[in-house]
Design a protein around this motif. Structure first.
Motif, PDB file in Angstrom:
ATOM      1  N   THR A 217      -7.062  25.335  45.267  1.00  0.00           N
ATOM      2  CA  THR A 217      -6.489  24.292  44.944  1.00  0.00           C
ATOM      3  C   THR A 217      -6.610  24.281  43.462  1.00  0.00           C
ATOM      4  O   THR A 217      -5.638  23.566  42.732  1.00  0.00           O
ATOM      5  N   LEU A 218      -7.820  24.339  42.629  1.00  0.00           N
ATOM      6  CA  LEU A 218      -7.994  24.445  41.233  1.00  0.00           C
ATOM      7  C   LEU A 218      -6.648  24.998  40.631  1.00  0.00           C
ATOM      8  O   LEU A 218      -6.310  24.692  39.376  1.00  0.00           O
ATOM      9  N   GLU A 219      -6.514  26.422  41.053  1.00  0.00           N
ATOM     10  CA  GLU A 219      -5.030  27.275  40.588  1.00  0.00           C
ATOM     11  C   GLU A 219      -3.846  26.336  40.400  1.00  0.00           C
ATOM     12  O   GLU A 219      -3.082  26.820  39.644  1.00  0.00           O
ATOM     13  N   ARG A 220      -3.581  25.448  41.194  1.00  0.00           N
ATOM     14  CA  ARG A 220      -2.447  24.449  41.209  1.00  0.00           C
ATOM     15  C   ARG A 220      -2.457  23.164  40.065  1.00  0.00           C
ATOM     16  O   ARG A 220      -1.675  22.489  40.205  1.00  0.00           O
ATOM     17  N   ILE A 221      -3.716  23.184  39.361  1.00  0.00           N
ATOM     18  CA  ILE A 221      -3.984  22.117  38.656  1.00  0.00           C
ATOM     19  C   ILE A 221      -3.932  22.636  37.326  1.00  0.00           C
ATOM     20  O   ILE A 221      -5.002  23.154  36.698  1.00  0.00           O
ATOM     21  N   ASP A 222      -2.926  22.281  36.393  1.00  0.00           N
ATOM     22  CA  ASP A 222      -2.891  22.682  34.981  1.00  0.00           C
ATOM     23  C   ASP A 222      -2.063  21.750  34.153  1.00  0.00           C
ATOM     24  O   ASP A 222      -1.168  22.055  33.582  1.00  0.00           O
ATOM     25  N   SER A 223      -2.877  20.456  34.011  1.00  0.00           N
ATOM     26  CA  SER A 223      -2.223  19.561  33.240  1.00  0.00           C
ATOM     27  C   SER A 223      -3.496  18.657  32.744  1.00  0.00           C
ATOM     28  O   SER A 223      -4.655  18.474  33.476  1.00  0.00           O
ATOM     29  N   PRO A 224      -3.170  17.894  31.587  1.00  0.00           N
ATOM     30  CA  PRO A 224      -4.511  17.643  30.855  1.00  0.00           C
ATOM     31  C   PRO A 224      -5.269  16.193  31.497  1.00  0.00           C
ATOM     32  O   PRO A 224      -6.427  16.752  31.633  1.00  0.00           O
ATOM     33  N   ALA A 225      -4.965  15.427  32.146  1.00  0.00           N
ATOM     34  CA  ALA A 225      -5.504  14.084  32.636  1.00  0.00           C
ATOM     35  C   ALA A 225      -6.236  14.909  33.989  1.00  0.00           C
ATOM     36  O   ALA A 225      -7.344  14.474  33.868  1.00  0.00           O
ATOM     37  N   ALA A 252      -3.983  23.023  28.013  1.00  0.00           N
ATOM     38  CA  ALA A 252      -3.273  22.631  29.141  1.00  0.00           C
ATOM     39  C   ALA A 252      -2.200  21.782  28.676  1.00  0.00           C
ATOM     40  O   ALA A 252      -0.882  21.916  29.450  1.00  0.00           O
ATOM     41  N   SER A 253      -2.257  20.806  27.985  1.00  0.00           N
ATOM     42  CA  SER A 253      -1.231  19.874  27.469  1.00  0.00           C
ATOM     43  C   SER A 253      -0.200  20.464  27.033  1.00  0.00           C
ATOM     44  O   SER A 253       1.011  20.484  27.234  1.00  0.00           O
ATOM     45  N   ARG A 254      -0.331  21.582  25.863  1.00  0.00           N
ATOM     46  CA  ARG A 254       0.498  22.437  25.351  1.00  0.00           C
ATOM     47  C   ARG A 254       1.170  23.233  26.434  1.00  0.00           C
ATOM     48  O   ARG A 254       2.629  23.571  26.341  1.00  0.00           O
ATOM     49  N   ARG A 255       0.444  23.933  27.249  1.00  0.00           N
ATOM     50  CA  ARG A 255       1.208  24.911  28.191  1.00  0.00           C
ATOM     51  C   ARG A 255       2.028  23.875  29.411  1.00  0.00           C
ATOM     52  O   ARG A 255       3.339  24.441  29.618  1.00  0.00           O
ATOM     53  N   HIS A 256       1.728  22.838  29.559  1.00  0.00           N
ATOM     54  CA  HIS A 256       2.351  21.993  30.713  1.00  0.00           C
ATOM     55  C   HIS A 256       3.511  21.453  29.770  1.00  0.00           C
ATOM     56  O   HIS A 256       4.642  21.520  30.408  1.00  0.00           O
ATOM     57  N   ILE A 257       3.734  20.993  28.523  1.00  0.00           N
ATOM     58  CA  ILE A 257       4.945  20.836  27.874  1.00  0.00           C
ATOM     59  C   ILE A 257       5.795  21.886  27.655  1.00  0.00           C
ATOM     60  O   ILE A 257       7.198  21.755  27.801  1.00  0.00           O
ATOM     61  N   ASP A 258       5.340  23.118  27.384  1.00  0.00           N
ATOM     62  CA  ASP A 258       5.999  24.514  27.271  1.00  0.00           C
ATOM     63  C   ASP A 258       6.873  24.618  28.505  1.00  0.00           C
ATOM     64  O   ASP A 258       7.998  25.003  28.540  1.00  0.00           O
ATOM     65  N   ARG A 259       6.092  24.643  29.672  1.00  0.00           N
ATOM     66  CA  ARG A 259       6.583  24.671  30.879  1.00  0.00           C
ATOM     67  C   ARG A 259       7.802  24.054  31.138  1.00  0.00           C
ATOM     68  O   ARG A 259       9.153  24.067  31.569  1.00  0.00           O
ATOM     69  N   LEU A 260       7.508  22.588  30.884  1.00  0.00           N
ATOM     70  CA  LEU A 260       8.524  21.685  31.123  1.00  0.00           C
ATOM     71  C   LEU A 260       9.795  21.758  30.183  1.00  0.00           C
ATOM     72  O   LEU A 260      10.927  21.499  30.796  1.00  0.00           O
ATOM     73  N   ARG A 261       9.672  22.078  28.928  1.00  0.00           N
ATOM     74  CA  ARG A 261      10.736  22.339  28.358  1.00  0.00           C
ATOM     75  C   ARG A 261      11.530  23.552  28.825  1.00  0.00           C
ATOM     76  O   ARG A 261      12.834  23.352  28.774  1.00  0.00           O
ATOM     77  N   VAL A 275      11.480  13.556  33.271  1.00  0.00           N
ATOM     78  CA  VAL A 275      10.659  12.252  33.429  1.00  0.00           C
ATOM     79  C   VAL A 275       9.100  12.831  33.380  1.00  0.00           C
ATOM     80  O   VAL A 275       8.207  12.167  32.469  1.00  0.00           O
ATOM     81  N   GLU A 276       9.038  13.859  33.834  1.00  0.00           N
ATOM     82  CA  GLU A 276       7.476  14.529  33.798  1.00  0.00           C
ATOM     83  C   GLU A 276       7.230  15.044  32.125  1.00  0.00           C
ATOM     84  O   GLU A 276       6.490  15.007  31.535  1.00  0.00           O
ATOM     85  N   LEU A 277       8.524  15.458  31.527  1.00  0.00           N
ATOM     86  CA  LEU A 277       8.256  16.043  30.180  1.00  0.00           C
ATOM     87  C   LEU A 277       7.982  14.848  29.387  1.00  0.00           C
ATOM     88  O   LEU A 277       7.166  15.055  28.326  1.00  0.00           O
ATOM     89  N   SER A 278       8.674  13.757  29.372  1.00  0.00           N
ATOM     90  CA  SER A 278       8.562  12.511  28.872  1.00  0.00           C
ATOM     91  C   SER A 278       7.031  12.059  28.805  1.00  0.00           C
ATOM     92  O   SER A 278       6.555  11.786  27.926  1.00  0.00           O
ATOM     93  N   ASP A 279       6.563  11.867  29.924  1.00  0.00           N
ATOM     94  CA  ASP A 279       5.257  11.792  30.410  1.00  0.00           C
ATOM     95  C   ASP A 279       4.087  12.450  29.687  1.00  0.00           C
ATOM     96  O   ASP A 279       3.250  11.994  29.101  1.00  0.00           O
ATOM     97  N   ALA A 280       4.368  13.818  29.764  1.00  0.00           N
ATOM     98  CA  ALA A 280       3.569  14.856  29.261  1.00  0.00           C
ATOM     99  C   ALA A 280       3.501  14.746  27.564  1.00  0.00           C
ATOM    100  O   ALA A 280       2.414  14.835  26.993  1.00  0.00           O
ATOM    101  N   LEU A 281       4.690  14.348  27.184  1.00  0.00           N
ATOM    102  CA  LEU A 281       4.657  14.182  25.578  1.00  0.00           C
ATOM    103  C   LEU A 281       3.759  12.991  25.069  1.00  0.00           C
ATOM    104  O   LEU A 281       3.140  13.040  24.024  1.00  0.00           O
ATOM    105  N   MET A 282       3.791  12.111  25.900  1.00  0.00           N
ATOM    106  CA  MET A 282       3.052  10.982  25.715  1.00  0.00           C
ATOM    107  C   MET A 282       1.605  11.093  25.709  1.00  0.00           C
ATOM    108  O   MET A 282       0.805  10.807  24.975  1.00  0.00           O
ATOM    109  N   VAL A 283       1.195  12.022  26.759  1.00  0.00           N
ATOM    110  CA  VAL A 283      -0.170  12.144  26.849  1.00  0.00           C
ATOM    111  C   VAL A 283      -0.661  12.926  25.462  1.00  0.00           C
ATOM    112  O   VAL A 283      -1.816  12.727  25.003  1.00  0.00           O
ATOM    113  N   ALA A 284       0.276  14.011  25.049  1.00  0.00           N
ATOM    114  CA  ALA A 284      -0.120  14.671  23.760  1.00  0.00           C
ATOM    115  C   ALA A 284      -0.027  13.881  22.625  1.00  0.00           C
ATOM    116  O   ALA A 284      -0.484  14.285  21.405  1.00  0.00           O
ATOM    117  N   GLY A 285       0.423  12.507  22.757  1.00  0.00           N
ATOM    118  CA  GLY A 285       0.474  11.940  21.480  1.00  0.00           C
ATOM    119  C   GLY A 285       1.920  12.220  20.688  1.00  0.00           C
ATOM    120  O   GLY A 285       1.933  11.636  19.543  1.00  0.00           O
TER     121      GLY A 285
END
Length: 505
Positions: A217-225, A252-261, A275-285
């Motif tokens: 289960t943890l293997e499929r969790i790779d985003s910051p929050a 993980a925040s940078r990886r998440h954004i890179d994958r989404l880009r 939608v997910e990319l815009s939200d990920a950018l929000m979390v990263a600031g």
């Protein structure tokens, strides 16, 4: 992922719209498997069923319902094999649902499942129909059975999964069964991993002693929050190395954004990835990046009266994120204008609730109580989360207007929902400076196995937006609550507080 407030209406639309097309596929699949020896009458009969379903897909559900009523009574039904008969009943149920004939739809789905207990399509829709009727135990049991018989990724809209996950909050065995079934069948939201759902699954696995399943289960969790939740919770210390970059929320925040880009380049447009990319950018600031990627969308939305139906949900959520970016940048006028646009672009009969509540909350934070109250007029048929969200805003409005009667009603609703949405109840206590009660609520959250990780996430030291006028005092009380010795002691028993240069939802 931004929290989206489900309503019963959303569930009904999910059941009574697109599923008619799915029913057509189900009947088509049954007829394709017929052998050359099958009676010609069967082939002709199934062709009539498919024609009726196509008629419904073309917008004439009434005409289709009349035809299907006749076909269900046709003697040729008895000559079909089990799978075909079951699919015809399930298909007819979906058309009844489109006609708002809920009782008939339920009866026909029950008949489809009675004929073929392994008809995953029919059983899943039976479970979802029972959700609408608030038969939660039966709904969950049927969803679990349907998932077991499903080939490939389950046809479960995200809003329904979120709703069922919350409805089963106090039934861990059923909740675990549903989430494990989704996980085992690789369920995603338009290709995006539902990481918040998998955190809940991991917690349920730990609590159930299923330690051998947690790593997968943890293997499929790779985003910051979600990773902040896991790192803060001592139950997961045995499953992740705290010095491993794999579990570093910032990395993980940078990886998440890179994958989404990359995914956005491969699948451009207004979709779940955007939608997910815009939200990920929000979390990263990366607030200016959010504004930049949504500028053309906002301009087009201002010129349009509404969004195309197939894009409305995504358009509205991207505008909602743009509004939050403006708010964090201190541009409140732009935030309000953009949130108004999100309300206008949302699905008219779908998820306008979330956007209206978000706008009402923004008005309340800006000390515009009458505008906030006006925005919430007519909001009904809400989920438990939606009811408590509205009650918290109602309490803010009532306190600003010195409306004692409205404040009492809001307190009663927050109290009634406290077990399902303890954070809203605690924030209501903070609004009224009931610090001891708020601390007791926080300590209870930290002691609760399922509420704990959410409470720990809220307590992490993360980036904060400048408070709006009506948030200044609330923010000060929240910081005071975090520093109380009794709250700090409760945290140390089960977790820890760390600092991250990220925003948290």
């Amino acid at each position: 992922m931004a929290c989206r407030t489900s309503t019963t209406l959303v569930l009904l639309l999910s059941l009574c719209g697109a599923p008619v097309a799915g029913a057509t596929a189900a009947v088509s699949g049954a007829s394709v498997d017929a052998t050359d020896a099958a009676p010609a009458a069967n082939t002709a009969f199934l062709a009539e069923v498919r024609a009726a379903l196509q008629q419904a897909n073309n917008g004439d559900s009434l005409g289709a319902a009349i035809v299907l009523d006749r076909l269900l009574a046709d003697p040729r039904m008895a000559t079909l094999d089990v799978a075909e008969r079951s699919n015809v009943w399930a298909s007819a149920a979906m058309v009844s649902g489109a006609q708002k004939q809920g009782d008939i739809a339920l009866q026909r789905l029950q008949q489809a499942v009675a004929i073929d207990p392994h008809n995953a399509y029919a059983r899943l829709r039976l479970g979802l129909t029972q959700m609408v009727d608030e038969q939660i135990d039966a709904a969950a049991d049927n969803v679990i059975l349907a998932l077991a018989d499903t080939d490939g990724e389950p046809d479960m809209p995200a809003e329904i999964v979120w709703q069922l996950d919350m409805l089963l909050k106090h039934q861990p065995a059923r909740r675990l069964g549903v989430l494990q079934g989704l996980f085992d069948h690789d369920w995603k939201i338009d290709g995006i991993e539902p990481v918040e759902v998998w955190v809940n699954l991991a917690i349920l696995q730990v609590e159930a002693g299923q330690h051998d399943k947690v790593a997968a289960t943890l293997e499929r969790i790779d985003s910051p929050a979600p990773l902040m939740r896991l790192r803060a919770d001592k139950r997961f210390d045995r499953y992740l190395r705290r010095d491993d970059p794999r579990y570093d929320p910032v990395a993980a925040s940078r990886r998440h954004i890179d994958r989404l880009r990359v995914e956005a380049m491969l699948s451009p447009g207004v979709n779940e990835t955007a939608v997910e990319l815009s939200d990920a950018l929000m979390v990263a600031g990366d607030l200016q990046d959010v504004v930049g990627m949504t500028t053309r969308l906002a301009e087009a939305s201002r010129e349009a009266g509404s969004a195309p139906p197939e894009l409305a949900r995504h358009v509205a959520w991207m505008l909602d994120t743009r509004s939050r970016a403006f708010r964090r940048l201190g541009k409140t006028d732009e935030a309000v204008d953009t949130q108004l646009l999100a309300v206008r672009m949302a699905e008219p009969e779908g998820d306008t609730v979330s956007h209206r509540l978000n706008l009402a909350g923004l008005y309340a934070a800006l000390h515009r109580p009458l505008m906030a109250r006006e925005m919430m007029k007519g909001l009904d048929d809400l989920s438990t989360y939606g009811q408590s969200s509205r009650a918290l805003i109602d309490l803010q409005i009532a306190l600003q207007l010195n409306d004692a009667a409205a404040a009492t009603r809001a307190r009663e609703q927050l109290f009634a929902s406290r077990n399902d949405t303890p954070g809203h109840y605690r924030d209501g206590l903070l609004l009224e400076n009931r610090m001891d009660d708020a601390a007791a609520g926080m300590i209870a959250q930290l002691a609760d196995p399922m509420d704990r990780s959410t409470a720990l996430l809220e307590l992490q030291d993360t980036r904060e937006a400048p408070p709006l006028p009506e948030e200044v005092l609330l923010t000060a009380r929240w910081k005071q609550l975090k520093q109380r010795p009794d709250v700090q002691a409760a945290v140390r028993r089960v977790g820890r507080i760390e600092s991250y240069p990220l925003f948290s939802h």
